[in-house]
Design a protein around this motif. Sequence first.
Motif, PDB file in Angstrom:
ATOM      1  N   THR A   1      11.467  -4.330  -5.645  1.00 46.52           N
ATOM      2  CA  THR A   1      11.465  -4.526  -7.825  1.00 46.52           C
ATOM      3  C   THR A   1      10.546  -2.982  -7.541  1.00 46.52           C
ATOM      4  O   THR A   1      11.201  -2.139  -8.795  1.00 46.52           O
ATOM      5  CB  THR A   1      11.294  -5.664  -8.116  1.00 46.52           C
ATOM      6  OG1 THR A   1      10.927  -6.310  -7.463  1.00 46.52           O
ATOM      7  CG2 THR A   1      10.986  -5.708  -9.499  1.00 46.52           C
ATOM      8  N   PHE A   2       9.603  -2.826  -7.647  1.00 47.95           N
ATOM      9  CA  PHE A   2       8.555  -1.356  -7.863  1.00 47.95           C
ATOM     10  C   PHE A   2       9.210  -0.219  -7.900  1.00 47.95           C
ATOM     11  O   PHE A   2       9.438   0.792  -8.565  1.00 47.95           O
ATOM     12  CB  PHE A   2       7.231  -0.969  -6.920  1.00 47.95           C
ATOM     13  CG  PHE A   2       6.441  -0.127  -7.550  1.00 47.95           C
ATOM     14  CD1 PHE A   2       5.974  -0.538  -9.157  1.00 47.95           C
ATOM     15  CD2 PHE A   2       6.573   0.774  -7.024  1.00 47.95           C
ATOM     16  CE1 PHE A   2       5.349   0.949  -9.086  1.00 47.95           C
ATOM     17  CE2 PHE A   2       5.678   1.882  -7.393  1.00 47.95           C
ATOM     18  CZ  PHE A   2       5.102   1.648  -8.485  1.00 47.95           C
TER      19      PHE A   2
ATOM     20  N   ALA B   1       7.375   4.857  -2.089  1.00 49.16           N
ATOM     21  CA  ALA B   1       6.265   3.838  -3.868  1.00 49.16           C
ATOM     22  C   ALA B   1       5.138   4.116  -3.431  1.00 49.16           C
ATOM     23  O   ALA B   1       4.443   4.362  -4.402  1.00 49.16           O
ATOM     24  CB  ALA B   1       6.741   2.371  -3.393  1.00 49.16           C
ATOM     25  N   LEU B   2       4.631   4.291  -1.939  1.00 47.60           N
ATOM     26  CA  LEU B   2       3.227   4.359  -2.226  1.00 47.60           C
ATOM     27  C   LEU B   2       2.720   5.846  -2.575  1.00 47.60           C
ATOM     28  O   LEU B   2       2.366   6.151  -3.428  1.00 47.60           O
ATOM     29  CB  LEU B   2       2.647   4.425   0.291  1.00 47.60           C
ATOM     30  CG  LEU B   2       1.722   4.635  -0.417  1.00 47.60           C
ATOM     31  CD1 LEU B   2       0.538   3.532  -0.189  1.00 47.60           C
ATOM     32  CD2 LEU B   2       1.011   4.913   1.357  1.00 47.60           C
TER      33      LEU B   2
ATOM     34  N   PRO C   1      13.670   7.542  -5.653  1.00 43.93           N
ATOM     35  CA  PRO C   1      15.145   8.007  -5.199  1.00 43.93           C
ATOM     36  C   PRO C   1      14.046   6.875  -3.636  1.00 43.93           C
ATOM     37  O   PRO C   1      13.020   7.546  -3.330  1.00 43.93           O
ATOM     38  CB  PRO C   1      14.566   9.521  -4.922  1.00 43.93           C
ATOM     39  CG  PRO C   1      13.450   9.966  -5.366  1.00 43.93           C
ATOM     40  CD  PRO C   1      12.899   9.165  -6.295  1.00 43.93           C
ATOM     41  N   VAL C   2      15.835   7.172  -2.590  1.00 39.46           N
ATOM     42  CA  VAL C   2      14.898   6.474  -1.776  1.00 39.46           C
ATOM     43  C   VAL C   2      16.022   6.990  -0.295  1.00 39.46           C
ATOM     44  O   VAL C   2      17.055   7.191  -0.800  1.00 39.46           O
ATOM     45  CB  VAL C   2      14.802   4.941  -1.286  1.00 39.46           C
ATOM     46  CG1 VAL C   2      14.899   4.999   0.390  1.00 39.46           C
ATOM     47  CG2 VAL C   2      13.926   4.331  -2.162  1.00 39.46           C
TER      48      VAL C   2
ATOM     49  N   LEU D   1      -4.942   8.860   6.714  1.00 39.65           N
ATOM     50  CA  LEU D   1      -4.036   8.863   6.132  1.00 39.65           C
ATOM     51  C   LEU D   1      -3.573   7.925   5.656  1.00 39.65           C
ATOM     52  O   LEU D   1      -3.477   6.214   6.286  1.00 39.65           O
ATOM     53  CB  LEU D   1      -3.273   8.966   8.350  1.00 39.65           C
ATOM     54  CG  LEU D   1      -1.353   8.324   8.524  1.00 39.65           C
ATOM     55  CD1 LEU D   1      -1.017   9.841   7.311  1.00 39.65           C
ATOM     56  CD2 LEU D   1      -1.288   8.626   9.875  1.00 39.65           C
ATOM     57  N   ALA D   2      -2.569   7.699   5.091  1.00 42.54           N
ATOM     58  CA  ALA D   2      -2.013   6.505   4.454  1.00 42.54           C
ATOM     59  C   ALA D   2      -0.389   6.411   4.496  1.00 42.54           C
ATOM     60  O   ALA D   2       0.286   6.828   4.419  1.00 42.54           O
ATOM     61  CB  ALA D   2      -2.152   6.470   2.879  1.00 42.54           C
ATOM     62  N   LEU D   3      -0.384   4.694   5.040  1.00 37.89           N
ATOM     63  CA  LEU D   3       0.803   4.479   5.424  1.00 37.89           C
ATOM     64  C   LEU D   3       1.096   3.217   4.840  1.00 37.89           C
ATOM     65  O   LEU D   3       0.710   3.167   3.858  1.00 37.89           O
ATOM     66  CB  LEU D   3       0.721   3.903   7.139  1.00 37.89           C
ATOM     67  CG  LEU D   3       0.697   4.541   7.748  1.00 37.89           C
ATOM     68  CD1 LEU D   3       0.083   3.901   8.675  1.00 37.89           C
ATOM     69  CD2 LEU D   3       0.949   5.926   7.996  1.00 37.89           C
ATOM     70  N   GLY D   4       2.816   3.705   4.340  1.00 39.68           N
ATOM     71  CA  GLY D   4       2.948   2.434   3.613  1.00 39.68           C
ATOM     72  C   GLY D   4       3.653   1.098   3.785  1.00 39.68           C
ATOM     73  O   GLY D   4       4.523  -0.017   2.921  1.00 39.68           O
TER      74      GLY D   4
END
Length: 267
Positions: free
Chosen positions: A183-184, A41-42, A191-192, A130-133
Motif C-alpha cells: 500500500t505504501f 520502499a525501504l 516505481p518497482v 546493511l539495511a534489508l527490506g
Amino acid sequence: MKNAYLKWFKGKVKKAITNYGMIENGDRLAVGLSGGKDSMALLHVLYLIRREVPVHFHLHAIFVNPGWPMDVDTMEDFCRQRDIPFTNKITDIGEVVFEHREEKSPCALCANLRRGAINNTARALGLNKLALGHHLDDAIETFLMSLVYTGQFRTFSPVTYMDRSDITLIRPMIYITGKTVETFVQRQEIPVVKSLCPVNGKTKREEMKELVTMLSDRYPELRTRFLTAFQTLDPENLWPPMVCRNWQQYKKATAGNTPDNSERGAN
Ligand SMILES: Nc1ncnc2c1ncn2[C@@H]1O[C@H](COP(=O)(O)OP(=O)(O)OP(=O)(O)O)[C@@H](O)[C@H]1O
C-alpha cells in the motif's frame, strides 16, 4: 488521509529502529536494493525519516546485479532523485547458479552468493551497516519454513552483527506487514522493477506465503500474534535441554544416585 498514513508508516519504522538500536550517529548505511517493492520502499522511507530523526547517518544503495537483464536505470534514477549514491555491482551469480551448476536449490545458493557480494561491496565502500527490506511476513514465513522443513523454532533477528564481514545487518521494516508495504508503494508512487529471476514465484517461501494468507483469513490477528511471540519468547515456556541421550549416559550421569541390581535383588 495520505499524510496520516505516511506518518503512521514512518512511525512504525522509527519504532523498530529505536526498539532494537538499529541506527547510531555517524552510521554509514548500505541499503540492499533489488528493485522490488520492499527494498524500494525501504530506501524511500529511510530517505524520508533521515530528515526527521536526531541521528545523522549516510545512505548508499547497492544493487547486486545477477547478470540477467534488469531495468537498472529506474533504480539509478530513483536514487539520483533523492541524492543517494547508487552502486550497480555486476556479478555472474545468475550464470553460476543456473548454467554451470544446475542447482537443485538455486534460491539458497543465489542468496548466499548475493550476501557475499553485497557485504564485500559495502565494506569496500566503507559502509558499516546493511539495511534489508525484510518485513513481518518475511519473518513469519522464515519461521514456518524452519519449522516445517527442519523442525526448528527460529527466524531472523531485527539486528545481526556479522563478524566475518564486520557489518551489522538491520531490518527497519520488521514491524510492517507485506500488504502494508504494498500500500505504501502504491500511495507514494514508488516505481518497482520486475525481477526476471527464472524461479520467481515458485519457491518454498511462496508456499509459506499461501499458508500465512490462509491462516490469517481464519485468524485475522495472526501476524500481530507472531510479532508478540517473537518479541516475548521465554525459554522457560519451552522444553528444557535433554539431560541424557540414552540409558548408558543416564547411568553414568547418575552413578552413585541409583540403586544397583544387587540392592534391587536384596529387596
Ligand atoms: N539483487 C539484490 N541486490 C541488493 N540487495 C538485494 C538484492 N536482492 C535482495 N536484496 C535485499 O535483500 C532483501 C530480501 O531479499 P528477497 O530476495 O527476500 O527480496 P524480496 O522480499 O522480494 O524484497 P524486494 O521486494 O526488495 O525484492 C531485499 O529486500 C533487499 O533489501
